[in-house]
Design a protein around this motif. Structure first.
Motif, PDB file in Angstrom:
ATOM      1  N   SER A 438      27.740  45.495  50.098  1.00 32.06           N
ATOM      2  CA  SER A 438      26.973  46.577  50.035  1.00 32.06           C
ATOM      3  C   SER A 438      27.983  47.698  49.883  1.00 32.06           C
ATOM      4  CB  SER A 438      26.006  46.919  50.549  1.00 32.06           C
ATOM      5  OG  SER A 438      26.284  47.715  51.744  1.00 32.06           O
ATOM      6  N   VAL A 439      28.770  48.132  50.783  1.00 32.31           N
ATOM      7  CA  VAL A 439      29.743  49.330  49.942  1.00 32.31           C
ATOM      8  C   VAL A 439      30.553  49.752  49.119  1.00 32.31           C
ATOM      9  CG1 VAL A 439      31.858  50.328  51.282  1.00 32.31           C
ATOM     10  CG2 VAL A 439      30.047  50.167  52.596  1.00 32.31           C
ATOM     11  N   LEU A 440      31.024  47.777  48.494  1.00 34.84           N
ATOM     12  CA  LEU A 440      31.734  47.797  47.593  1.00 34.84           C
ATOM     13  C   LEU A 440      30.767  47.385  45.939  1.00 34.84           C
ATOM     14  CD1 LEU A 440      33.701  44.888  48.469  1.00 34.84           C
ATOM     15  CD2 LEU A 440      34.784  47.540  48.127  1.00 34.84           C
ATOM     16  N   GLY A 441      29.567  47.170  46.027  1.00 38.75           N
ATOM     17  CA  GLY A 441      28.832  47.784  45.015  1.00 38.75           C
ATOM     18  C   GLY A 441      28.473  45.949  44.879  1.00 38.75           C
ATOM     19  N   MET A 442      29.169  45.323  45.338  1.00 37.12           N
ATOM     20  CA  MET A 442      29.122  43.476  44.689  1.00 37.12           C
ATOM     21  C   MET A 442      27.516  43.351  45.616  1.00 37.12           C
ATOM     22  SD  MET A 442      32.178  41.632  46.558  1.00 37.12           S
ATOM     23  CE  MET A 442      33.567  41.949  46.227  1.00 37.12           C
ATOM     24  N   THR A 443      27.198  42.450  44.373  1.00 41.95           N
ATOM     25  CA  THR A 443      25.509  41.817  44.152  1.00 41.95           C
ATOM     26  C   THR A 443      25.100  41.112  43.824  1.00 41.95           C
ATOM     27  OG1 THR A 443      25.370  42.416  41.927  1.00 41.95           O
ATOM     28  CG2 THR A 443      24.741  43.938  43.255  1.00 41.95           C
ATOM     29  N   ASP A 444      26.746  40.126  44.380  1.00 38.18           N
ATOM     30  CA  ASP A 444      26.707  38.062  43.747  1.00 38.18           C
ATOM     31  C   ASP A 444      27.157  37.379  45.415  1.00 38.18           C
ATOM     32  OD1 ASP A 444      29.733  39.145  43.622  1.00 38.18           O
ATOM     33  OD2 ASP A 444      29.424  38.059  41.863  1.00 38.18           O
ATOM     34  N   ARG A 445      27.201  38.983  46.388  1.00 36.20           N
ATOM     35  CA  ARG A 445      27.981  38.211  47.378  1.00 36.20           C
ATOM     36  C   ARG A 445      27.632  39.023  48.510  1.00 36.20           C
ATOM     37  NH1 ARG A 445      31.606  36.745  43.357  1.00 36.20           N
ATOM     38  NH2 ARG A 445      32.983  35.166  43.894  1.00 36.20           N
ATOM     39  N   LEU A 587      18.447  42.426  42.052  1.00 36.14           N
ATOM     40  CA  LEU A 587      17.599  40.975  42.361  1.00 36.14           C
ATOM     41  C   LEU A 587      18.477  39.986  42.142  1.00 36.14           C
ATOM     42  CD1 LEU A 587      14.476  39.192  43.182  1.00 36.14           C
ATOM     43  CD2 LEU A 587      14.670  39.419  40.421  1.00 36.14           C
ATOM     44  N   ALA A 588      18.059  38.711  42.998  1.00 38.22           N
ATOM     45  CA  ALA A 588      19.208  37.338  42.427  1.00 38.22           C
ATOM     46  C   ALA A 588      18.350  36.379  42.850  1.00 38.22           C
ATOM     47  CB  ALA A 588      20.414  37.269  43.848  1.00 38.22           C
ATOM     48  N   GLY A 589      18.078  34.879  42.560  1.00 39.08           N
ATOM     49  CA  GLY A 589      17.091  34.429  42.217  1.00 39.08           C
ATOM     50  C   GLY A 589      18.111  33.573  41.490  1.00 39.08           C
ATOM     51  N   ARG A 605      21.336  37.089  38.213  1.00 39.06           N
ATOM     52  CA  ARG A 605      21.185  38.043  38.822  1.00 39.06           C
ATOM     53  C   ARG A 605      20.999  39.755  37.559  1.00 39.06           C
ATOM     54  NH1 ARG A 605      26.130  36.097  39.309  1.00 39.06           N
ATOM     55  NH2 ARG A 605      27.219  38.312  38.129  1.00 39.06           N
ATOM     56  N   LEU A 606      20.042  40.756  38.587  1.00 37.71           N
ATOM     57  CA  LEU A 606      19.567  41.668  37.841  1.00 37.71           C
ATOM     58  C   LEU A 606      19.736  42.901  38.691  1.00 37.71           C
ATOM     59  CD1 LEU A 606      15.703  41.401  36.024  1.00 37.71           C
ATOM     60  CD2 LEU A 606      16.596  43.596  37.711  1.00 37.71           C
ATOM     61  N   THR A 607      19.349  43.907  37.811  1.00 31.93           N
ATOM     62  CA  THR A 607      20.156  45.303  38.390  1.00 31.93           C
ATOM     63  C   THR A 607      19.660  46.236  37.497  1.00 31.93           C
ATOM     64  OG1 THR A 607      22.512  44.416  39.184  1.00 31.93           O
ATOM     65  CG2 THR A 607      22.005  46.843  39.451  1.00 31.93           C
TER      66      THR A 607
END
Length: 645
Positions: A438-445, A587-589, A605-607
């Motif tokens: 979350s610090v980096l902005g990664m939403t897939d890991r 959102l991921a799923g 993934r959706l942002t």
């Protein structure tokens, strides 16, 4: 009319059964089977165990967690080829160029090398490849050296413009944020105003400003406040690198520095810290020379040692800096000779400052380990939920180095979870996974959930431990059974597989850095602690979504449908995780195209953002299916996010 065929999922590539999943959110672990296909987690829970799988791994009694994300890596590029020191700690991703440095990110590299991100990461694409994922910050020190030079001089408007252009180029090339080392020349010569003017170029990316603050000793509070001020004024996320309080006179100052970060968060600044679990640091011996005497680089510094007018001033400055950092010369361990600075002085019957200058004349890049801290400060820092674990080390082959290169993450799990009970296991795992992501902005890991990339670590919570010591640092950690990168085993049954499945990770333009605090304690019983609704269309398609969940990263409920510009309809069948701030959500799923094959379930993934600075403050949508290219653009309609933050 024939009935619609049932959707039978395709066989899994890997099925891990019976693991205790600690998912990176901070919530308690749970026993589950985890299914992996095409590099992603696609199934989690009892249903996964009934799927066909090409490869199975029984994990009874072991913990399965997201791969550890190393926020602060000074990795040796040669070591990244096999990355054994990192893989045996459970690390799957390392972010290079911390502390403001370029290319290799080494604080002792006088030239600062290059702020060019493409050049920094190019080696990873050459054979034989890399064994862990890597990304990079753009280093302010490297930017400063390239744009304004290495002398202690005020940059003019043209130099500031050049530096901003370098930051902009690096962000466009995929830098994860801006790192700084305002302790290290030449950026140490920059004023607060000048630093803000340069790093604010990265503001549209909503990225982190990670800083080795100007003073970690006598002025540690003022330096912490300045770093947060820079981030706030520049429109970036404030990250205090390797938080500490150096020198006995300053022990206890972490009460105030941690409160400063908490106060900044309370007034709305996205802010965090990171820490390594040791009471000694490793950096160049030249840090004992005051910055004004290092202006112009190593050659200019050494020349000042021979100037009879300046030498007494340099000597006085060295002693002042040393006693501000450590208790005495016995606390400085010289790597070149295996002695403490105190022992070196005694053997040669020389004064402290003269010894330092002699050693630097012989090797301006000489390294030392400094005993600086107090256990109470370290534990106080580790307890705070906005502080991530980061080694300040990274992949390493060296025999003579700091033990943090070989033991950081297992040391936290062994010493501060199992032995001292300072943190729970879920809290510790989150500090190495969900929080760094979350610090980096990664939403897939950073989480174990359907739709996330299958970067995973499997370890024995009763046996994991660090073995590295200051005397013998090159000793690998124990207790990590398996490590996967995008579903490929890099370590299995405690042995390296030889797979070099590491990837170069670049920051996507739509990413949002927003340090989370984990699942709120009161959210477990609230079905709708976080709620996201989207109704809109744009060049990248149409989105209709209504989702709600208990807290950051946990599995949400609800529905989401995407319609591509060419008319295909993608429906979310299994939401995996929902991350949300006050003005964005990710959102991921797993889902399926209406016209796809019956067995075809795909990770996605959706942002969404309510006011994206990259698109003039308009709502935006970004989405990708099966790890393919991301569609990203403005969205006409309504996007609301409540309960995030």
């Amino acid at each position: 009319m024939d009935p619609e065929p049932a959707r039978t999922p395709a066989p899994l590539d890997v099925l891990i059964t019976g693991a205790t999943v600690v998912d990176g959110t901070g919530r308690e672990g749970f026993v589950a089977d985890v299914g992996i296909r095409d590099g992603h987690v696609v199934a989690l829970g009892p249903a996964a165990g009934s799927c066909d799988a090409r490869d199975r791994l029984a994990a009874d009694g072991l913990v399965l967690a997201p791969g550890f994300i190393e926020l602060h890596s000074h990795a040796d590029p040669l070591a990244l080829c096999d990355a054994e020191s990192s893989l045996r700690q459970g690390v799957t991703t390392e972010i290079l160029n911390p502390d403001g440095f370029g290319t290799r990110g080494a604080p002792w590299v006088d030239t600062m090398e290059t702020p060019d991100i493409t050049s920094t990461l190019a080696f990873a694409d050459r054979p034989p490849g890399i064994a862990v994922n890597i990304g990079a910050y753009v280093g302010l020190g490297a930017v400063w050296a390239a744009g304004a030079g290495s002398a202690d001089e005020r940059p003019d408007a043209q130099a500031v413009h050049r530096m901003r252009e370098l930051v902009l180029r690096a962000m466009t090339e995929g830098a994860w944020g801006v790192s700084a080392g305002l302790y290290y020349p030449p950026s140490a010569y920059g004023t607060t105003e000048e630093v803000v003017a340069v790093v604010s170029a990265a503001a549209p990316w909503r990225a982190p400003f990670s800083n080795h603050i100007r003073n970690e000793g006598s002025a540690v509070l003022a330096a912490t406040v300045e770093s947060l001020e820079i981030a706030e004024r520049a429109g970036l996320v404030g990250v205090i690198a390797h938080m500490k309080a150096m020198g006995p006179a300053n022990w206890g100052a972490t009460v105030a520095t941690l409160q400063a970060v908490a106060d900044a968060r309370a007034r709305g600044l996205r802010a965090a810290g990171e820490v390594y679990p040791y009471l000694s640091s490793r950096t160049g011996l030249s840090v004992l020379v005051p910055p004004e005497f290092r202006s112009g680089g190593d050659t200019a510094m050494v020349e000042r040692f021979t100037d009879p007018r300046l030498r007494p001033q340099v000597a006085a400055g060295i002693e002042q800096v040393l006693y501000a950092r450590v208790a005495d010369a016995r606390s400085v361990h010289l790597e070149s000779c295996g002695l403490t600075l105190g022992q070196y002085c005694a053997e040669r019957a020389t004064g402290l400052a003269d010894a330092v200058m002699t050693l630097l004349e012989q090797d301006p890049q000489a390294m030392a380990v400094y005993d600086f801290g107090h256990e109470a400060d370290l534990e106080r820092i580790l307890r705070r939920p906005f502080v991530a674990v980061a080694s300040d080390g990274g992949a390493c082959l060296d025999e003579h180095t700091h033990p943090r290169n070989y033991g950081t993450q297992p040391r936290v799990l062994a010493r501060y979870v199992r032995d001292r009970h300072l943190l729970t296991l879920p809290q510790a795992v989150r500090r190495m996974t969900g929080l760094p992501a979350s610090v980096l902005g990664m939403t897939d890991r950073g989480l174990v959930a359907p739709g996330m990339v299958a970067d995973l670590v499997l370890f024995d919570p009763a046996a994991v431990r660090d073995r590295a010591t200051y005397e013998q640092p090159r000793q690998y950690a124990e207790g990590v059974h398996a490590v996967l990168l995008a579903g490929v085993f890099a370590l299995r049954d405690g042995e390296l597989t030889g797979a070099r499945a590491g990837q170069v990770l670049k920051r996507p333009a739509y990413a949002v850095s927003d340090p989370d605090t984990g699942v709120p304690p009161d959210a477990q019983d609230q079905e709708d602690a976080v709620r996201v609704t989207v109704t809109g269309s744009g060049p990248v398609g149409t989105c209709e979504a209504s989702l709600y969940g208990r807290g950051h990263g946990t599995a949400p409920q609800g529905r989401a449908v995407l319609r591509t510009p060419d008319g295909r309809v993608f429906t979310v069948t299994r939401p995996g995780s929902l991350r949300a701030g006050t003005d964005w959500a990710a959102l991921a799923g797993v889902g399926a195209y209406a016209d796809g094959a019956p067995q075809e379930e795909l990770p996605f993934r959706l942002t969404v953002q309510t006011a994206d600075p990259r698109h003039r403050g308009r709502p935006t949508l970004a989405w990708a299916v099966q790890g393919g290219p991301t569609a990203y653009g403005p969205l006409l309609g309504s996007v609301t996010v409540t309960g995030g933050g």
